[in-house]
Design a protein around this motif. Structure first.
Motif, PDB file in Angstrom:
ATOM      1  N   MET A   1       1.476  12.764  22.174  1.00 18.91           N
ATOM      2  CA  MET A   1       2.377  13.303  23.179  1.00 18.91           C
ATOM      3  C   MET A   1       1.847  14.605  23.762  1.00 18.91           C
ATOM      4  N   ALA A   2       1.271  15.450  22.917  1.00 20.98           N
ATOM      5  CA  ALA A   2       0.735  16.722  23.394  1.00 20.98           C
ATOM      6  C   ALA A   2      -0.408  16.481  24.374  1.00 20.98           C
ATOM      7  N   GLY A   3      -1.227  15.474  24.094  1.00 23.00           N
ATOM      8  CA  GLY A   3      -2.324  15.135  24.999  1.00 23.00           C
ATOM      9  C   GLY A   3      -1.812  14.680  26.349  1.00 23.00           C
ATOM     10  N   LEU A   4      -0.731  13.919  26.350  1.00 19.48           N
ATOM     11  CA  LEU A   4      -0.120  13.469  27.597  1.00 19.48           C
ATOM     12  C   LEU A   4       0.393  14.661  28.397  1.00 19.48           C
ATOM     13  N   GLY A   5       1.076  15.575  27.726  1.00 22.64           N
ATOM     14  CA  GLY A   5       1.589  16.774  28.408  1.00 22.64           C
ATOM     15  C   GLY A   5       0.472  17.634  28.956  1.00 22.64           C
ATOM     16  N   ALA A   6      -0.597  17.800  28.168  1.00 18.38           N
ATOM     17  CA  ALA A   6      -1.735  18.616  28.619  1.00 18.38           C
ATOM     18  C   ALA A   6      -2.430  17.962  29.801  1.00 18.38           C
ATOM     19  N   SER A   7      -2.610  16.651  29.738  1.00 21.26           N
ATOM     20  CA  SER A   7      -3.248  15.936  30.847  1.00 21.26           C
ATOM     21  C   SER A   7      -2.410  16.052  32.120  1.00 21.26           C
ATOM     22  N   ALA A   8      -1.093  15.919  31.970  1.00 18.48           N
ATOM     23  CA  ALA A   8      -0.197  16.029  33.121  1.00 18.48           C
ATOM     24  C   ALA A   8      -0.242  17.434  33.716  1.00 18.48           C
ATOM     25  N   PHE A   9      -0.266  18.439  32.849  1.00 14.30           N
ATOM     26  CA  PHE A   9      -0.341  19.822  33.326  1.00 14.30           C
ATOM     27  C   PHE A   9      -1.640  20.046  34.095  1.00 14.30           C
ATOM     28  N   LEU A  10      -2.759  19.666  33.500  1.00 11.78           N
ATOM     29  CA  LEU A  10      -4.058  19.866  34.151  1.00 11.78           C
ATOM     30  C   LEU A  10      -4.174  19.090  35.453  1.00 11.78           C
ATOM     31  N   SER A  11      -3.565  17.921  35.518  1.00 10.53           N
ATOM     32  CA  SER A  11      -3.621  17.111  36.736  1.00 10.53           C
ATOM     33  C   SER A  11      -2.920  17.776  37.911  1.00 10.53           C
ATOM     34  N   ALA A  12      -1.996  18.680  37.631  1.00  8.64           N
ATOM     35  CA  ALA A  12      -1.253  19.367  38.693  1.00  8.64           C
ATOM     36  C   ALA A  12      -1.912  20.659  39.115  1.00  8.64           C
ATOM     37  N   THR A  13      -3.048  20.974  38.530  1.00  2.93           N
ATOM     38  CA  THR A  13      -3.780  22.176  38.913  1.00  2.93           C
ATOM     39  C   THR A  13      -5.092  21.742  39.554  1.00  2.93           C
ATOM     40  N   VAL A  14      -5.908  22.681  39.908  1.00  2.00           N
ATOM     41  CA  VAL A  14      -7.198  22.335  40.501  1.00  2.00           C
ATOM     42  C   VAL A  14      -8.195  21.854  39.446  1.00  2.00           C
ATOM     43  N   LEU A  15      -7.800  21.922  38.172  1.00  2.00           N
ATOM     44  CA  LEU A  15      -8.651  21.419  37.099  1.00  2.00           C
ATOM     45  C   LEU A  15      -8.540  19.893  37.032  1.00  2.00           C
ATOM     46  N   PRO A  16      -9.589  19.228  36.566  1.00  2.00           N
ATOM     47  CA  PRO A  16      -9.525  17.761  36.511  1.00  2.00           C
ATOM     48  C   PRO A  16      -8.612  17.280  35.387  1.00  2.00           C
ATOM     49  N   GLY A  17      -7.928  16.241  35.646  1.00  2.28           N
ATOM     50  CA  GLY A  17      -7.057  15.605  34.670  1.00  2.28           C
ATOM     51  C   GLY A  17      -6.634  14.263  35.224  1.00  2.28           C
ATOM     52  N   ASN A  18      -6.247  13.351  34.384  1.00  3.23           N
ATOM     53  CA  ASN A  18      -5.816  12.045  34.857  1.00  3.23           C
ATOM     54  C   ASN A  18      -4.564  11.641  34.105  1.00  3.23           C
ATOM     55  N   SER A  19      -3.460  12.181  34.545  1.00  8.21           N
ATOM     56  CA  SER A  19      -2.205  11.954  33.842  1.00  8.21           C
ATOM     57  C   SER A  19      -1.732  10.510  33.954  1.00  8.21           C
ATOM     58  N   GLU A  20      -2.045   9.835  35.036  1.00  6.80           N
ATOM     59  CA  GLU A  20      -1.640   8.439  35.175  1.00  6.80           C
ATOM     60  C   GLU A  20      -2.307   7.581  34.103  1.00  6.80           C
ATOM     61  N   ALA A  21      -3.593   7.832  33.863  1.00  3.59           N
ATOM     62  CA  ALA A  21      -4.305   7.077  32.822  1.00  3.59           C
ATOM     63  C   ALA A  21      -3.740   7.404  31.445  1.00  3.59           C
ATOM     64  N   ALA A  22      -3.416   8.676  31.210  1.00  2.83           N
ATOM     65  CA  ALA A  22      -2.858   9.075  29.916  1.00  2.83           C
ATOM     66  C   ALA A  22      -1.488   8.439  29.695  1.00  2.83           C
ATOM     67  N   LEU A  23      -0.649   8.439  30.728  1.00  2.04           N
ATOM     68  CA  LEU A  23       0.674   7.824  30.605  1.00  2.04           C
ATOM     69  C   LEU A  23       0.540   6.315  30.413  1.00  2.04           C
ATOM     70  N   THR A  24      -0.335   5.695  31.165  1.00  3.06           N
ATOM     71  CA  THR A  24      -0.558   4.249  31.027  1.00  3.06           C
ATOM     72  C   THR A  24      -1.010   3.907  29.614  1.00  3.06           C
ATOM     73  N   ALA A  25      -1.983   4.653  29.099  1.00  2.00           N
ATOM     74  CA  ALA A  25      -2.487   4.396  27.745  1.00  2.00           C
ATOM     75  C   ALA A  25      -1.371   4.554  26.717  1.00  2.00           C
ATOM     76  N   TYR A  26      -0.556   5.589  26.882  1.00  3.79           N
ATOM     77  CA  TYR A  26       0.527   5.815  25.933  1.00  3.79           C
ATOM     78  C   TYR A  26       1.544   4.678  25.984  1.00  3.79           C
ATOM     79  N   LEU A  27       1.927   4.273  27.182  1.00  3.66           N
ATOM     80  CA  LEU A  27       2.931   3.213  27.315  1.00  3.66           C
ATOM     81  C   LEU A  27       2.398   1.855  26.856  1.00  3.66           C
ATOM     82  N   LEU A  28       1.105   1.618  27.024  1.00  2.00           N
ATOM     83  CA  LEU A  28       0.527   0.373  26.529  1.00  2.00           C
ATOM     84  C   LEU A  28       0.453   0.374  24.997  1.00  2.00           C
TER      85      LEU A  28
END
Length: 129
Positions: A1-28
């Motif tokens: 869960m922490a990884g999902l939150g961190a990925s989502a946070f980074l995805s909303a900044t100019v830093l690279p992140g892929n929150s959609e992939a993290a959420l998809t992986a978690y839900l799968l």
């Protein structure tokens, strides 16, 4: 869960992140989960957007460039698009630079982020059953 939150946070900044992939992986991995990972992704991504708005507020104000006319006319509801890659970062930065009130910025920013994750999660649930 922490990884999902961190990925989502980074995805909303100019830093690279892929929150959609993290959420998809978690839900799968945890198909019974739905609302909690959706909330974590929304909160993380919204906080990243808030940081970008805050950074925009730190920029010196000057004459409003022509490119921000569209945004200034639309107002805070334009932040429904804050989830769009690159454009969303620019919208959040501009909202801060234009000094839009937080009470107008936050609901639209969070709603835009939530809607994106809801569509993704619901699509996965419909696809995978």
């Amino acid at each position: 869960m922490a990884g999902l939150g961190a990925s989502a946070f980074l995805s909303a900044t100019v830093l690279p992140g892929n929150s959609e992939a993290a959420l998809t992986a978690y839900l799968l991995r945890y198909p019974q989960a739905f609302w909690l990972p959706l909330a974590i992704a929304t909160i993380g991504n919204s906080l990243g957007g808030v940081v970008t708005v805050w950074l925009g507020r730190r920029l010196p104000q000057g004459q409003v460039p022509k490119r921000t006319d569209w945004l200034a006319r639309r107002g805070a509801p334009a932040l429904l698009l804050s989830w769009v890659p690159l454009l969303g970062d620019a919208l959040c930065l501009a909202a801060g630079w234009l000094r839009w009130p937080w009470r107008q910025v936050l609901p639209w920013l969070v709603l835009g982020k939530f809607a994106r994750y809801l569509v993704l999660a619901a699509s996965l649930r419909a696809w995978w059953g």
